[in-house]
Each structure stands twice: as structure tokens, then as C-alpha cells.
Design a protein around this motif. Structure first.
Motif, PDB file in Angstrom:
ATOM      1  N   LEU A 192      10.539   0.059  -2.875  1.00 34.48           N
ATOM      2  CA  LEU A 192      10.201   1.161  -3.780  1.00 34.48           C
ATOM      3  C   LEU A 192       8.974   1.885  -3.247  1.00 34.48           C
ATOM      4  CD1 LEU A 192      10.347  -0.722  -7.235  1.00 34.48           C
ATOM      5  CD2 LEU A 192      12.156   0.678  -6.219  1.00 34.48           C
ATOM      6  N   SER A 193       8.803   3.150  -3.643  1.00 29.61           N
ATOM      7  CA  SER A 193       7.585   3.895  -3.308  1.00 29.61           C
ATOM      8  C   SER A 193       6.968   4.467  -4.580  1.00 29.61           C
ATOM      9  CB  SER A 193       7.897   5.037  -2.343  1.00 29.61           C
ATOM     10  OG  SER A 193       6.803   5.941  -2.291  1.00 29.61           O
ATOM     11  N   PHE A 194       5.646   4.451  -4.625  1.00 29.80           N
ATOM     12  CA  PHE A 194       4.908   5.057  -5.747  1.00 29.80           C
ATOM     13  C   PHE A 194       3.985   6.140  -5.239  1.00 29.80           C
ATOM     14  CE2 PHE A 194       5.306   0.381  -6.520  1.00 29.80           C
ATOM     15  CZ  PHE A 194       6.435   0.456  -7.308  1.00 29.80           C
ATOM     16  N   PRO A 203      20.544   1.611   3.847  1.00 28.63           N
ATOM     17  CA  PRO A 203      20.985   2.778   3.088  1.00 28.63           C
ATOM     18  C   PRO A 203      19.817   3.317   2.267  1.00 28.63           C
ATOM     19  CG  PRO A 203      21.672   0.772   1.971  1.00 28.63           C
ATOM     20  CD  PRO A 203      21.051   0.346   3.278  1.00 28.63           C
ATOM     21  N   MET A 204      19.838   4.600   1.978  1.00 32.40           N
ATOM     22  CA  MET A 204      18.773   5.213   1.193  1.00 32.40           C
ATOM     23  C   MET A 204      19.417   5.977   0.035  1.00 32.40           C
ATOM     24  SD  MET A 204      16.780   7.926   0.316  1.00 32.40           S
ATOM     25  CE  MET A 204      17.087   9.339   1.378  1.00 32.40           C
ATOM     26  N   HIS A 205      18.943   5.709  -1.173  1.00 32.18           N
ATOM     27  CA  HIS A 205      19.519   6.331  -2.373  1.00 32.18           C
ATOM     28  C   HIS A 205      18.886   7.701  -2.571  1.00 32.18           C
ATOM     29  CE1 HIS A 205      21.293   2.419  -2.956  1.00 32.18           C
ATOM     30  NE2 HIS A 205      20.094   1.862  -2.961  1.00 32.18           N
ATOM     31  N   GLU A 246      17.694  -2.192   1.273  1.00 37.89           N
ATOM     32  CA  GLU A 246      17.830  -0.897   0.597  1.00 37.89           C
ATOM     33  C   GLU A 246      16.518  -0.123   0.587  1.00 37.89           C
ATOM     34  OE1 GLU A 246      19.824  -3.090  -2.962  1.00 37.89           O
ATOM     35  OE2 GLU A 246      20.020  -0.929  -3.313  1.00 37.89           O
ATOM     36  N   ASP A 247      16.580   1.103   1.043  1.00 39.36           N
ATOM     37  CA  ASP A 247      15.448   2.010   0.874  1.00 39.36           C
ATOM     38  C   ASP A 247      15.629   2.681  -0.490  1.00 39.36           C
ATOM     39  OD1 ASP A 247      13.553   3.962   0.809  1.00 39.36           O
ATOM     40  OD2 ASP A 247      13.866   4.665   2.864  1.00 39.36           O
ATOM     41  N   ALA A 248      15.024   2.051  -1.503  1.00 38.46           N
ATOM     42  CA  ALA A 248      15.118   2.560  -2.876  1.00 38.46           C
ATOM     43  C   ALA A 248      13.834   3.299  -3.255  1.00 38.46           C
ATOM     44  CB  ALA A 248      15.408   1.413  -3.843  1.00 38.46           C
ATOM     45  N   ALA A 249      13.176   3.857  -2.237  1.00 37.66           N
ATOM     46  CA  ALA A 249      11.892   4.540  -2.455  1.00 37.66           C
ATOM     47  C   ALA A 249      12.001   5.648  -3.504  1.00 37.66           C
ATOM     48  CB  ALA A 249      11.381   5.124  -1.134  1.00 37.66           C
ATOM     49  N   GLU A 250      13.194   6.255  -3.577  1.00 44.26           N
ATOM     50  CA  GLU A 250      13.366   7.405  -4.468  1.00 44.26           C
ATOM     51  C   GLU A 250      14.097   7.041  -5.747  1.00 44.26           C
ATOM     52  OE1 GLU A 250      15.291  10.389  -2.049  1.00 44.26           O
ATOM     53  OE2 GLU A 250      13.618  10.421  -0.629  1.00 44.26           O
ATOM     54  N   SER A 251      14.462   5.766  -5.908  1.00 38.47           N
ATOM     55  CA  SER A 251      15.437   5.466  -6.962  1.00 38.47           C
ATOM     56  C   SER A 251      14.976   4.435  -7.989  1.00 38.47           C
ATOM     57  CB  SER A 251      16.769   5.057  -6.324  1.00 38.47           C
ATOM     58  OG  SER A 251      16.634   3.898  -5.535  1.00 38.47           O
ATOM     59  N   VAL A 258       0.800  -1.220   0.000  1.00 40.94           N
ATOM     60  CA  VAL A 258       0.000   0.000   0.000  1.00 40.94           C
ATOM     61  C   VAL A 258       0.845   1.288   0.000  1.00 40.94           C
ATOM     62  CG1 VAL A 258      -0.305   0.148   2.512  1.00 40.94           C
ATOM     63  CG2 VAL A 258      -2.149   0.897   0.995  1.00 40.94           C
ATOM     64  N   ASN A 259       2.063   1.229   0.483  1.00 43.88           N
ATOM     65  CA  ASN A 259       2.990   2.366   0.368  1.00 43.88           C
ATOM     66  C   ASN A 259       4.418   1.917   0.690  1.00 43.88           C
ATOM     67  OD1 ASN A 259       3.211   2.450   3.280  1.00 43.88           O
ATOM     68  ND2 ASN A 259       1.286   3.619   3.299  1.00 43.88           N
ATOM     69  N   GLY A 260       5.344   2.815   0.487  1.00 46.28           N
ATOM     70  CA  GLY A 260       6.747   2.475   0.700  1.00 46.28           C
ATOM     71  C   GLY A 260       7.075   2.257   2.170  1.00 46.28           C
ATOM     72  N   THR A 261       6.403   2.988   3.044  1.00 45.47           N
ATOM     73  CA  THR A 261       6.665   2.855   4.473  1.00 45.47           C
ATOM     74  C   THR A 261       6.300   1.449   4.969  1.00 45.47           C
ATOM     75  OG1 THR A 261       6.110   5.203   4.698  1.00 45.47           O
ATOM     76  CG2 THR A 261       6.220   3.910   6.722  1.00 45.47           C
ATOM     77  N   SER A 262       5.142   0.948   4.532  1.00 42.75           N
ATOM     78  CA  SER A 262       4.740  -0.397   4.952  1.00 42.75           C
ATOM     79  C   SER A 262       5.691  -1.435   4.359  1.00 42.75           C
ATOM     80  CB  SER A 262       3.291  -0.685   4.544  1.00 42.75           C
ATOM     81  OG  SER A 262       3.147  -0.644   3.155  1.00 42.75           O
ATOM     82  N   ASN A 264       4.536  11.997  -5.348  1.00 39.84           N
ATOM     83  CA  ASN A 264       5.668  12.850  -5.740  1.00 39.84           C
ATOM     84  C   ASN A 264       6.834  12.047  -6.301  1.00 39.84           C
ATOM     85  OD1 ASN A 264       6.386  11.587  -3.385  1.00 39.84           O
ATOM     86  ND2 ASN A 264       7.302  13.388  -2.431  1.00 39.84           N
ATOM     87  N   LYS A 265       6.709  10.725  -6.384  1.00 44.26           N
ATOM     88  CA  LYS A 265       7.845   9.906  -6.832  1.00 44.26           C
ATOM     89  C   LYS A 265       7.873   9.808  -8.365  1.00 44.26           C
ATOM     90  CE  LYS A 265       9.566   9.184  -2.742  1.00 44.26           C
ATOM     91  NZ  LYS A 265       8.834   8.700  -1.644  1.00 44.26           N
ATOM     92  N   THR A 266       8.870   9.121  -8.891  1.00 42.20           N
ATOM     93  CA  THR A 266       9.087   9.112 -10.344  1.00 42.20           C
ATOM     94  C   THR A 266       7.893   8.529 -11.089  1.00 42.20           C
ATOM     95  OG1 THR A 266      11.461   8.995 -10.006  1.00 42.20           O
ATOM     96  CG2 THR A 266      10.665   8.334 -12.167  1.00 42.20           C
TER      97      THR A 266
HETATM   98  C1  PLP Z   1       8.844   8.318  -0.169  1.00 40.60           C
HETATM   99  C2  PLP Z   1       9.790   7.675   0.737  1.00 40.60           C
HETATM  100  C3  PLP Z   1       9.437   6.611   1.585  1.00 40.60           C
HETATM  101  C4  PLP Z   1       8.048   6.188   1.885  1.00 40.60           C
HETATM  102  O1  PLP Z   1       7.229   5.972   0.877  1.00 40.60           O
HETATM  103  P1  PLP Z   1       5.655   6.177   1.047  1.00 40.60           P
HETATM  104  O2  PLP Z   1       5.159   5.454  -0.164  1.00 40.60           O
HETATM  105  O3  PLP Z   1       5.391   7.641   1.008  1.00 40.60           O
HETATM  106  O4  PLP Z   1       5.235   5.524   2.310  1.00 40.60           O
HETATM  107  C5  PLP Z   1      10.419   5.974   2.315  1.00 40.60           C
HETATM  108  N1  PLP Z   1      11.691   6.372   2.258  1.00 40.60           N
HETATM  109  C6  PLP Z   1      12.063   7.402   1.486  1.00 40.60           C
HETATM  110  C7  PLP Z   1      13.491   7.781   1.470  1.00 40.60           C
HETATM  111  C8  PLP Z   1      11.139   8.097   0.721  1.00 40.60           C
HETATM  112  O5  PLP Z   1      11.541   9.143  -0.015  1.00 40.60           O
END
Ligand code: PLP
Length: 398
Positions: free
Chosen positions: A218-220, A168-170, A194-199, A80-84, A223-225
């Protein structure tokens, strides 16, 4: 130039350079807005027409397959989101109450929150200016001082707690230097998540970010790509972990025609079919988004090349960045102009934002362990994001 008689301020020079690239615009220019130019409407409409809008549907399966294809991960599990996604990954690698997890101080708050959801404590790591991400060499030296491996587990000798993982977060799409980080992980028996939410669309040595660690996220978000409204994914090459991720994120219900039997405390973290439909359409457009974002970044690079007091951040050799959010770094002697730059640009209709406040200084994380964070602090003072929506550049003609 020091000899300029009519000296402009750094904020005026920044506005001029941004306008050189994106032209004069009447409407406010946001940092990153969603772009819907493909099959979004058709796919979403199909969900509504067929009444498959919610927890089951063909777009969920297809989005997972398409993500695995694109990233090269063996499996993708959408949520449902990147945080989960981050939360579930940490549970999957065995992070539990009383543990510590190494995370950068300079990241979005979700990275540390996910650690807290597992009852564990974030332990903050410094960044390097070269990548904007976690500094592997500095982390290695720090662990040499404060950690020991006992019976295959890394122990923080100052707190006595196990350190289980490193996340690590990209940042803004620029890959962390993962090879040396993996060496640190091996030496200290840390699991790499890897927190690749932004990459999405960023590569390290030709390998997609989020597929190098044991698990990646990954996150969608909007505001993401690419966006599904809200959404995220877990990437892994391990079938068992992927199956367990699917199980946990769908309330841990055992397959049965009618019985409700749940064998664990799972989560309702599934991505609705409606959102997955949007994701399938967005992923078809990803190559075009990436081309245009790259063209935009190249134009910014050229426009800022001769601007005093500030530099445009570009991808490091051996990596390919998605240029999710373009980054300016103020020179040391212009750092005190940061808030003036933010104010002036936003007033001029060009959205800019500072980077995140270091998580180690937020009230709930003030008491957490941290190493020396001098580079992260420095970046916090100097980093500014500028408009990065792909449609700011017309389709690149080759
Ligand atoms: C956006 C983001 C998340 C979380 O993603 P959500 O889909 O908004 O929950 C996690 N880590 C980083 C670095 C982000 O930029």
C-alpha cells in the motif's frame, strides 16, 4: 449526435460534464488533495507533546494493527513509502540479480524501479481494457510461447533468465482479475506480489486487494486515498515474512539493550511515529472518504452517460473499486483530442492528467523484454484522470 448543427468539441463537453457534477468553482480543482477532517491534529500533537516523533512509538504499532484489521491481512508492516515496500517485498520473495519480474507496462514507474533495485529486470506485460490492469489470459498465452518451468523455476527461454514473480497493479483502484492470474502463477511457479498502492478500500470478490498475493503493498503518499505525508505498508498472511519485513526495514538490528548487531544489510525504511499518527487518524476516516468517492463516481457516470466521444470507467462486476482517481476513456475516433482535452480542462481550472507513459518506452527500460503491448498503448492514448477528491461531494446522507 451526428445531426447536431452546433457541434461542440469533446473537450467542451467534458468540461460541461465535470462542472455538472462538481459545480462552478473559483479555485483550481486538483486531481486528489488530502482531506484532514478527523483526529489528525490531536494525534500528531500528542507525538510532539510526548516527544515520540521518530522511529519508535505507539502509533506505529496501532497503525499496523488497524491496517491488518481493515484489510483482513494477518499482518501489516508500515514503511516510509510504497516504493520501499515494493522493494522489500521483492527481496523477501527471493528476487535477485539476473532475475526477471513481470510487471505491467502501464503503471507508475515505482513498480519497475523496485525490480531494478534488486538487480533484476522488469519484463513488461500488456493490460486489458476491462480492468485497466494486467491481462492474465494474454500473459498465460505469452508464457506458453516464451517460458518453461525447469526444476520448479520459470525460465525465459529467450534470455535464459529465471522469471521469479509477477507484480499486478490495481490501476486507479480497479482490481486486476486475480483468479485467472493466480492460475498462471501456479502453472509457471511465479510468486504473486500485488502493487495495491492505489487500491486501499478496493475489493476483489469481497477480499481486499493486496491480501491475495503472497505479499501486497500500500502507499500513503499525499495524493493517495489516505495519506501519512509519505508512507507505505507491506501486507501478508505469513508471520515469518512479516517478521522478516520488519527486521529488514529497521536496519536488520537484533534486539538488544545496548549492542549494535546487524545480521544483514537492512534498510532504514521505517515509518516515523509522527507519520503513523497521521495514518491512524486518516484510517478512521477512510469509510467516509470511500462513500464520498463512490458518490462522486456515480455522479460522473451519470453526467458522462450521454456525452459523445468519451466514456466514464466504472468498476467491473465482482469487484469494488475505491475510485481513487476517476478515469475517462476517449473513444477511438476522439483519441487524437487527448492533448486538447488536457490543455483545455487545465486552463479552465479543472486538473486532468494523462495516464503514465508506458514504462517500456522510458530510456532505462527501453531494452527490457516485453510482450505485445497493444492494449496498454491504446489506453495510453485514450485515458484521462479527472478530479477525485472526496470533499468534492458533501457527506452522503443515507
Ligand atoms: C503511489 C504508487 C507507488 C509508490 O508509492 P510511494 O508511496 O509514492 O513510494 C507504487 N506503485 C503505484 C502504482 C503507485 O501509484
Amino acid at each position: 449526435m451526428a445531426t447536431d448543427t452546433v457541434s461542440t468539441s469533446v473537450e467542451e463537453r467534458i468540461i460541461d460534464a465535470i462542472r455538472t457534477v462538481i459545480g462552478d468553482r473559483d479555485e483550481f480543482v486538483p486531481l486528489h488533495k488530502p482531506t484532514f477532517e478527523g483526529n489528525e491534529w490531536d494525534y500528531v500533537k500528542e507525538c510532539i507533546d510526548t516527544e515520540w516523533v521518530s522511529s519508535v512509538g505507539s502509533y506505529v504499532d496501532r497503525f499496523e494493527e488497524d491496517l491488518a484489521d481493515y484489510t483482513g491481512a494477518k499482518r501489516a508492516v508500515v514503511v516510509v513509502n510504497g516504493t520501499s515496500a515494493l522493494h522489500v517485498c521483492l527481496r523477501l520473495v527471493g528476487v535477485e540479480a539476473g532475475d526477471e519480474v513481470l510487471v505491467p507496462a502501464l503503471t507508475f514507474v515505482a513498480t519497475a524501479n523496485a525490480v531494478t533495485y534488486q538487480g533484476a529486470t522488469p519484463h513488461f506485460v500488456d493490460s486489458e481494457e476491462r480492468t485497466l490492469g494486467l491481462d492474465p489470459a494474454k500473459l498465460g498465452a505469452y508464457l506458453d510461447d516464451i517460458a518453461k518451468v525447469r526444476d520448479g523455476t520459470c525460465i525465459n527461454t529467450q534470455t535464459g533468465n529465471p522469471i521469479k514473480a509477477v507484480v499486478p497493479m490495481h490501476a486507479y483502484g480497479h482490481p486486476v482479475d486475480l483468479d485467472p492470474l493466480q492460475e498462471v502463477c501456479e502453472q509457471y511457479q511465479l510468486t504473486l506480489v500485488e502493487d495495491a498502492a492505489e487500491s486501499l478500500g478496493s475489493f476483489y470478490d469481497g477480499t481486499h486487494t493486496g491480501t491475495i498475493g503472497r505479499l501486497g503493498v500500500l502507499s500513503f503518499n499525499g495524493n493517495k486515498t489516505i495519506t501519512t505525508g509519505g508512507g507505505g505498508a507491506i501486507l501478508t498472511d505469513d508471520d515469518d515474512l512479516a517478521d522478516e519485513a520488519k527486521h529488514l526495514t529497521t536496519v536488520a538490528k537484533k534486539d538488544h539493550e545496548w549492542e549494535y548487531f546487524h545480521d544483514k544489510t537492512g534498510y532504514n525504511y521505517r515509518l516515523p511515529n509522527l507519520n503513523a499518527a497521521l495514518g491512524c487518524a486518516q484510517l478512521e476516516e477512510l469509510p467516509s472518504f470511500l462513500d464520498r468517492k463512490r458518490a462522486l463516481a456515480e455522479r460522473y457516470r451519470d453526467a458522462f452517460a450521454d456525452v459523445d466521444g468519451v466514456s466514464f470507467f466504472t468498476e467491473r462486476e465482482g469487484t469494488r473499486s475505491n475510485y481513487w482517481l476517476n478515469v475517462l476513456l476517449l473513444d477511438e475516433d476522439a483519441a487524437d483530442r487527448r492533448d486538447a482535452v488536457l490543455e483545455t480542462t487545465n486552463e479552465a481550472g479543472l486538473m486532468t492528467r494523462p495516464t503514465w507513459q508506458l514504462l517500456s518506452s522510458l530510456p532505462m527500460y527501453e531494452g527490457c523484454s516485453r510482450m505485445d503491448l497493444s492494449t496498454a498503448k491504446d489506453l495510453e492514448r485514450r485515458l484521462i484522470n479527472i478530479p477525485s477528491t472526496p470533499s468534492l461531494v458533501e457527506e452522503v446522507q443515507s
